[in-house]
Scaffold this active site. Sequence first.
Site, PDB file in Angstrom:
ATOM      1  CG  PHE A 151      20.019  57.491   8.686  1.00  0.00           C
ATOM      2  CD1 PHE A 151      19.783  58.057  10.209  1.00  0.00           C
ATOM      3  CD2 PHE A 151      20.606  57.951   7.816  1.00  0.00           C
ATOM      4  CE1 PHE A 151      20.121  59.254  10.163  1.00  0.00           C
ATOM      5  CE2 PHE A 151      21.194  59.437   7.918  1.00  0.00           C
ATOM      6  CZ  PHE A 151      21.105  60.154   9.253  1.00  0.00           C
ATOM      7  CE  LYS A 175      17.718  48.564   1.325  1.00  0.00           C
ATOM      8  NZ  LYS A 175      18.790  49.062   2.670  1.00  0.00           N
ATOM      9  NE  ARG A 179      23.555  55.086   7.445  1.00  0.00           N
ATOM     10  CZ  ARG A 179      23.686  56.160   6.939  1.00  0.00           C
ATOM     11  NH1 ARG A 179      24.896  56.956   7.662  1.00  0.00           N
ATOM     12  NH2 ARG A 179      23.107  56.783   5.802  1.00  0.00           N
ATOM     13  CB  SER A 228      21.197  60.940  -0.576  1.00  0.00           C
ATOM     14  OG  SER A 228      21.634  59.666  -1.106  1.00  0.00           O
ATOM     15  CB  CYS A 283      13.831  65.175   4.442  1.00  0.00           C
ATOM     16  SG  CYS A 283      12.168  64.722   4.789  1.00  0.00           S
ATOM     17  CD  GLU A 384      20.443  66.228   2.388  1.00  0.00           C
ATOM     18  OE1 GLU A 384      20.571  65.408   1.478  1.00  0.00           O
ATOM     19  OE2 GLU A 384      19.176  66.327   2.910  1.00  0.00           O
TER      20      GLU A 384
HETATM   21  P1  NAD Z   1      20.870  56.993   1.320  1.00  0.00           P
HETATM   22  O1  NAD Z   1      20.343  57.529   0.126  1.00  0.00           O
HETATM   23  O2  NAD Z   1      22.333  56.647   1.712  1.00  0.00           O
HETATM   24  O3  NAD Z   1      20.032  55.559   1.711  1.00  0.00           O
HETATM   25  C1  NAD Z   1      18.732  55.282   1.628  1.00  0.00           C
HETATM   26  C2  NAD Z   1      18.259  54.005   1.170  1.00  0.00           C
HETATM   27  O4  NAD Z   1      19.295  53.840  -0.080  1.00  0.00           O
HETATM   28  C3  NAD Z   1      19.090  53.003   2.350  1.00  0.00           C
HETATM   29  O5  NAD Z   1      18.015  51.749   2.483  1.00  0.00           O
HETATM   30  C4  NAD Z   1      20.283  52.435   1.808  1.00  0.00           C
HETATM   31  O6  NAD Z   1      20.580  51.093   2.076  1.00  0.00           O
HETATM   32  C5  NAD Z   1      19.720  52.537   0.224  1.00  0.00           C
HETATM   33  N1  NAD Z   1      21.037  52.670  -0.509  1.00  0.00           N
HETATM   34  C6  NAD Z   1      22.033  53.424  -0.364  1.00  0.00           C
HETATM   35  N2  NAD Z   1      23.116  53.635  -1.328  1.00  0.00           N
HETATM   36  C7  NAD Z   1      22.634  52.947  -2.297  1.00  0.00           C
HETATM   37  C8  NAD Z   1      22.953  52.600  -3.781  1.00  0.00           C
HETATM   38  N3  NAD Z   1      24.085  53.100  -4.195  1.00  0.00           N
HETATM   39  N4  NAD Z   1      22.433  51.934  -4.424  1.00  0.00           N
HETATM   40  C9  NAD Z   1      21.007  51.555  -3.851  1.00  0.00           C
HETATM   41  N5  NAD Z   1      20.471  51.909  -2.867  1.00  0.00           N
HETATM   42  C10 NAD Z   1      21.134  52.573  -2.075  1.00  0.00           C
HETATM   43  O7  NAD Z   1      20.116  57.749   2.531  1.00  0.00           O
HETATM   44  P2  NAD Z   1      20.353  58.031   4.099  1.00  0.00           P
HETATM   45  O8  NAD Z   1      21.531  58.491   4.596  1.00  0.00           O
HETATM   46  O9  NAD Z   1      19.838  56.777   4.738  1.00  0.00           O
HETATM   47  O10 NAD Z   1      19.313  59.236   4.586  1.00  0.00           O
HETATM   48  C11 NAD Z   1      19.523  60.629   4.627  1.00  0.00           C
HETATM   49  C12 NAD Z   1      18.936  61.152   3.172  1.00  0.00           C
HETATM   50  O11 NAD Z   1      17.609  60.974   2.961  1.00  0.00           O
HETATM   51  C13 NAD Z   1      19.153  62.702   3.264  1.00  0.00           C
HETATM   52  O12 NAD Z   1      19.474  63.216   2.059  1.00  0.00           O
HETATM   53  C14 NAD Z   1      17.688  63.290   3.581  1.00  0.00           C
HETATM   54  O13 NAD Z   1      17.371  64.317   2.986  1.00  0.00           O
HETATM   55  C15 NAD Z   1      16.655  62.188   2.705  1.00  0.00           C
HETATM   56  N6  NAD Z   1      15.448  62.089   3.258  1.00  0.00           N
HETATM   57  C16 NAD Z   1      14.481  62.652   2.246  1.00  0.00           C
HETATM   58  C17 NAD Z   1      13.111  62.388   2.689  1.00  0.00           C
HETATM   59  C18 NAD Z   1      12.119  63.120   1.884  1.00  0.00           C
HETATM   60  O14 NAD Z   1      10.913  63.168   2.039  1.00  0.00           O
HETATM   61  N7  NAD Z   1      12.340  63.794   0.628  1.00  0.00           N
HETATM   62  C19 NAD Z   1      12.735  61.812   3.989  1.00  0.00           C
HETATM   63  C20 NAD Z   1      14.031  61.459   4.888  1.00  0.00           C
HETATM   64  C21 NAD Z   1      15.096  61.523   4.442  1.00  0.00           C
END
Ligand code: NAD
Length: 491
Positions: A151, A175, A179, A228, A283, A384
């Site tokens: 998001f 995909k 949110r 995450s 991140c 985190e």
């Molecule tokens: P999230 O893991 O909740 O969701 C990310 C994506 O995964 C979304 O598209 C969501 O629909 C999907 N998803 C969620 N749960 C799932 C599941 N159980 N099975 C399959 N798909 C699923 O992350 P978020 O809250 O949208 O974003 C924040 C996180 O992203 C933080 O942990 C942040 O550190 C990380 N992030 C990392 C980087 C990087 O470059 N390392 C960059 C941006 C954000």
Amino acid sequence: MTHGAMVESLVGGRWRAGSGRRLPVVDPALGEPFAEVALCSADEVGEAIGAATRAAAAWRRVPPGERIQHLFRFKGLLEQELEALAQGITRECGKTLAEARAEVRRGIENVEVACGMPALLQGWVSEDIAAGIDELMIRQPLGVVAAVTPFNFPAMIPLWFLPYAVATGNAFVLKPSERVPLTATALGRLAEAAGFPAGVVQVVHGDKQAVDALLDHPDVRALSFVGSTPVARYVYARAAAQGKRAQCQGGAKNPVVVLPDADLEMTTQIITDSAFGCAGQRCLAAATAITVGEASGRFSEALCARAAARRIGSGLDAEVEMGPVISAESRTRIAGLVDQGLAAGARPLVDGRRAAVPAHPRGFFLAPTVLGGVAPDNPLAGTEIFGPVLCLTEVPDLDAAIRLVNDRAYGNMASLFTSSGAAARKFRYEVTAGNVGINLGVAAPMAYFPFSGFKESFFGDLHAQGRDAVDFYTDKKVVIERWPKEWSRRF
Ligand code: NAD
């Protein structure tokens, strides 16, 4: 409750509402829904993959020099729509307009780099590897590739993948986070307007079900994930079990180390911008400031003063320096983690848990929080938070700081603030983090460098952006040719 517009998916060149669950899209500053997204079922994701498979067969035959003409048009449209995209990001994600504009700009950089694809795609040739035998390496597209995005950067992160995927000759399925579906939809519309053939760029809205459909479909050759760590690990394992190529970027808890010789003004300005920019939902946000020796008192005080002075409110307000967090659940989770940190011995130097923004009483606001004395064994030290919370930890020397950085599970970013070149070199050489900053708070690589990440922050080997993206999205075919010279006498 009125929900306004219905957010549709782009499948096989047609916009349509998914037949699955409908979720509200919430403006985090107002705390109110303003649109609804219709999620795609596994069958609908399958349809998109089918359309992508058909499109990929023709798209790979379009010369790279022609493929990038679509990207040049796409870049022009992104520039033209930059302000509208930024407004949309602020509305669904909450960050300030300045942050949203900068995000789109960083996304556009990836389109620019991918426009160099005819050169980036070049292979190698070795003549006479044995007498009269030549060997070539040719890069070819994989076919159908997909990305699952988080998001916090609704435009930039899809653009870490889309331009490279299509410029290398693949069909791409996005995909996005459910949110923040509107920005991804806007990108889909701009790709359509740029003239990509139907099925080359598709956007499917969905949740875990849609992600699993992408993971399990045999025609998806490669999957990029950003989100995450628990989900990154899951996606990586499931993709690998299906024989897919995967690059999965996870969470972070980024340390910034401050030596006593660092510049007080510049350092505290940069660290607070890093910790509280995008309400800490980056991140690459500074999450822990490790102060070394006598840096501790001076720097802690200055960091607290800057944190307390930060203006919070709606990201659309030009005076505001920090917007809300993404959701009410996020705000509750962040405040709960702060409670836990305090219970484990941290001190509340600046407590932003009861922030009030009178103009927006239902918004998901928190003010900057600074916790002092976060000992290495405090559960917050390695957790985190993904919110506007900066933890402070004191250590006696640089070696102890580096040990602390390297002991942590995450390895997304580590920064050092110093005026000593020798200390900077030691830090750069020894830290186990993928993105290293020296006197920088957000060490975000340019689009022609890999967006790195180590340990629990990344699962895979090839990173997003630049040359790594070219390798990720192509197969390297090796051809060895023998053309006996006596055959040439026939002509
Ligand atoms: P999230 O893991 O909740 O969701 C990310 C994506 O995964 C979304 O598209 C969501 O629909 C999907 N998803 C969620 N749960 C799932 C599941 N159980 N099975 C399959 N798909 C699923 O992350 P978020 O809250 O949208 O974003 C924040 C996180 O992203 C933080 O942990 C942040 O550190 C990380 N992030 C990392 C980087 C990087 O470059 N390392 C960059 C941006 C954000």
